[in-house]
Design an enzyme around this catalytic site. Structure first.
Site, PDB file in Angstrom:
ATOM      1  N   HIS A  62       0.884  -1.547   0.156  1.00 16.75           N
ATOM      2  CA  HIS A  62      -0.342   0.132   0.010  1.00 16.75           C
ATOM      3  C   HIS A  62       0.992   1.068  -0.085  1.00 16.75           C
ATOM      4  O   HIS A  62       0.346   2.676  -0.365  1.00 16.75           O
ATOM      5  CB  HIS A  62      -0.618  -0.001   1.024  1.00 16.75           C
ATOM      6  CG  HIS A  62       0.123  -0.150   2.099  1.00 16.75           C
ATOM      7  ND1 HIS A  62       0.636  -0.919   3.617  1.00 16.75           N
ATOM      8  CD2 HIS A  62      -0.115   1.816   3.026  1.00 16.75           C
ATOM      9  CE1 HIS A  62       1.304  -0.494   4.225  1.00 16.75           C
ATOM     10  NE2 HIS A  62       0.703   1.474   4.124  1.00 16.75           N
TER      11      HIS A  62
HETATM   12  C1  UD1 Z   1      -2.439   5.241   5.711  1.00 23.27           C
HETATM   13  C2  UD1 Z   1      -0.887   5.445   6.445  1.00 23.27           C
HETATM   14  C3  UD1 Z   1      -0.007   4.285   6.736  1.00 23.27           C
HETATM   15  C4  UD1 Z   1      -0.611   3.109   6.796  1.00 23.27           C
HETATM   16  C5  UD1 Z   1      -2.172   2.770   6.395  1.00 23.27           C
HETATM   17  C6  UD1 Z   1      -2.446   1.846   6.447  1.00 23.27           C
HETATM   18  C7  UD1 Z   1      -0.686   7.591   6.876  1.00 23.27           C
HETATM   19  C8  UD1 Z   1       0.587   8.816   6.995  1.00 23.27           C
HETATM   20  N1  UD1 Z   1      -0.493   6.572   6.402  1.00 23.27           N
HETATM   21  O1  UD1 Z   1      -2.228   4.798   4.093  1.00 23.27           O
HETATM   22  O2  UD1 Z   1       1.175   4.901   7.339  1.00 23.27           O
HETATM   23  O3  UD1 Z   1       0.052   1.817   6.609  1.00 23.27           O
HETATM   24  O4  UD1 Z   1      -2.848   3.806   6.262  1.00 23.27           O
HETATM   25  O5  UD1 Z   1      -3.725   1.286   5.152  1.00 23.27           O
HETATM   26  O6  UD1 Z   1      -1.266   8.155   7.475  1.00 23.27           O
HETATM   27  N2  UD1 Z   1      -9.090   5.059   1.577  1.00 23.27           N
HETATM   28  C9  UD1 Z   1     -10.482   3.839   1.451  1.00 23.27           C
HETATM   29  N3  UD1 Z   1     -10.863   3.647   2.113  1.00 23.27           N
HETATM   30  C10 UD1 Z   1     -10.731   3.688   3.582  1.00 23.27           C
HETATM   31  C11 UD1 Z   1      -9.418   4.407   3.919  1.00 23.27           C
HETATM   32  C12 UD1 Z   1      -8.990   5.148   2.938  1.00 23.27           C
HETATM   33  O7  UD1 Z   1     -10.514   3.504   0.231  1.00 23.27           O
HETATM   34  O8  UD1 Z   1     -10.928   3.280   4.019  1.00 23.27           O
HETATM   35  C13 UD1 Z   1      -8.369   5.158  -0.199  1.00 23.27           C
HETATM   36  C14 UD1 Z   1      -8.799   6.255  -0.333  1.00 23.27           C
HETATM   37  O9  UD1 Z   1      -8.533   6.896  -1.431  1.00 23.27           O
HETATM   38  C15 UD1 Z   1      -7.684   7.141  -0.074  1.00 23.27           C
HETATM   39  C16 UD1 Z   1      -6.820   6.068   0.590  1.00 23.27           C
HETATM   40  O10 UD1 Z   1      -7.147   4.475   0.643  1.00 23.27           O
HETATM   41  O11 UD1 Z   1      -7.194   8.645  -0.702  1.00 23.27           O
HETATM   42  C17 UD1 Z   1      -5.618   5.925   1.050  1.00 23.27           C
HETATM   43  O12 UD1 Z   1      -6.709   6.952   2.366  1.00 23.27           O
HETATM   44  P1  UD1 Z   1      -5.322   7.366   3.457  1.00 23.27           P
HETATM   45  O13 UD1 Z   1      -6.300   7.401   4.844  1.00 23.27           O
HETATM   46  O14 UD1 Z   1      -4.747   8.821   2.905  1.00 23.27           O
HETATM   47  O15 UD1 Z   1      -3.170   6.483   3.562  1.00 23.27           O
HETATM   48  P2  UD1 Z   1      -3.310   4.775   3.570  1.00 23.27           P
HETATM   49  O16 UD1 Z   1      -2.557   5.103   2.252  1.00 23.27           O
HETATM   50  O17 UD1 Z   1      -4.019   4.148   3.722  1.00 23.27           O
END
Ligand code: UD1
Length: 368
Positions: free
Chosen positions: A208
């Site tokens: 991820h």
């Molecule tokens: C976040 C953490 C990372 C952790 C990871 C575990 C930060 C900077 N990053 O990254 O350290 O290892 O979580 O998963 O805090 N999305 C969904 N559903 C959700 C959540 C996210 O579809 O429930 C999608 C969204 O399009 C979002 C993208 O995933 O924009 C990224 O989510 P985000 O929380 O920004 O960061 P992660 O890559 O999940």
């Protein structure tokens, strides 16, 4: 009686907070716990399933922040967390790990004069292109109590001039959840549902990190390695929403699916199903921090598809190997790990970290 707010935001936070909240409920004469969920992760599979699987009580406060740029997400958590802190005036706020919610809440506490304890303090990749590294550095500077999972973390903090009396080596609280849930996880039917019969050797992959999945080239190289590895053993790939979206965008889903069922893309799994899955694997390939630790605790060979790790103890005292993102190197390391597994577990990864964390909160005499 200490009033303690525990903050969760994203998937890797839930298994770190669950044992702490459980220990506080057990020690109800000493602690009054409140759980705040920032809503950084919100999908049923990224959040809700974990509350159920980890037997975490429903959050007392849900900030409903959701996705956004780093600045948007961090700012939204700060704006919504500040009134909660001012209203509740807790004795301590506990933040865990290195996600944006961790940093945002630590910053609010530091500015409101509320003591903040950082669980999993002191880990450093020394790679400031990782958002998590920035979150770790700043959170540790702001925290009143730094609870570390391994001795290398203590050394990193001392080198950054954090006073020794604020640092406590408590061990790895994620491993508390792992041991607590192992028996329930054994009831999961996920292996059977994926056609992995008893005695089948298989690999599990998770990805991820933006550096691995947000550009076509690294993701394509990893897919090439997975194709080769799947010729030797079946590979199960539960994909994070971000990774699934990128695979689709780069037209790689068809390529992966062409190797089904040897290489199988599946939805993200809940905690118990995922534990059941990787605990039976012959090999795990990942770019996650937590999975490097969980595989080490269970002696499952792990390849980390990154150029660095903030968890060097999983290499020096565990099953982890840092292999980068080159297809040939990954494949070679995979076959080597399968043929030459390692065994050992770091000190204080024993399932008792939550109680040591609570004792540290009680004992901390240091005042800001
Ligand atoms: C976040 C953490 C990372 C952790 C990871 C575990 C930060 C900077 N990053 O990254 O350290 O290892 O979580 O998963 O805090 N999305 C969904 N559903 C959700 C959540 C996210 O579809 O429930 C999608 C969204 O399009 C979002 C993208 O995933 O924009 C990224 O989510 P985000 O929380 O920004 O960061 P992660 O890559 O999940």
């Amino acid at each position: 009686m200490l009033k303690v707010i525990s903050v969760v935001g994203a998937r890797p936070n839930f298994m770190k907070i669950a044992p702490i909240v459980e220990a506080m409920r057990r020690r109800a004469t000493e602690f009054a716990p409140l759980v705040v969920h920032t809503g950084q992760h919100y999908d049923a599979q990224m959040s809700g399933a974990f509350f159920r699987d980890l037997e975490l009580p429903e959050p007392d406060v849900h900030l409903g922040v959701g996705s956004g740029t780093h600045a948007e997400q961090t700012a939204a958590v700060m704006q919504r967390f500040e009134p909660v802190v001012l209203r509740e005036r807790p004795d301590w706020v506990i933040v865990v790990g290195d996600v944006n919610s961790t940093l945002a809440c630590a910053l609010v506490c530091a500015k409101s004069g509320v003591r903040v304890a950082h669980v999993e303090a002191g880990l450093r990749s020394r790679d400031r292109t990782m958002p998590e590294e920035i979150n770790r550095l700043v959170t540790d500077q702001l925290s009143d109590l730094l609870l570390t999972p391994s001795p290398d973390a203590d050394e990193n903090l001392l080198a950054e001039n954090i006073p020794r009396e604020r640092i406590r080596f408590v061990g790895n609280v994620m491993i508390d959840s792992l041991y607590a849930q192992l028996e329930r996880a054994n009831r999961s039917r996920v292996r059977e549902e994926l056609g992995l019969g008893r005695g089948t050797s298989y690999a599990v992959v998770t990805l991820h990190r933006p550096a691995n999945v947000d550009a076509r080239e690294p993701l394509e190289r990893i897919v090439s390695a997975l194709e080769q590895i799947s010729a030797r053993l079946p590979v199960i790939f539960p994909a994070h929403p971000r990774t699934r979206r990128r695979l689709e965008e780069f037209g790689l889903v068809e390529r992966v699916e062409a190797h089904a069922p040897r290489l199988r893309l599946v939805e993200p799994l809940g905690y118990l199903d995922f534990l059941r899955l990787y605990s039976g694997a012959s090999l795990v390939l990942t770019d996650s921090g937590g999975i490097q630790e969980e595989t080490t605790a269970l002696n499952i060979p792990c390849l980390t598809l990154r150029e660095n790790t903030e968890r060097p103890i999983t290499i020096t005292h565990g099953t982890n190997r840092l292999v980068g993102m080159d297809a040939a190197r990954i494949t070679h390391a995979a076959f080597d790990a399968l043929d030459h597994p390692r065994e050992s577990v770091p000190p204080l990864w024993d399932g008792q970290a939550a109680d040591r964390i609570l004792n540290a909160l009680l004992e901390q005499r240091w005042q800001r």
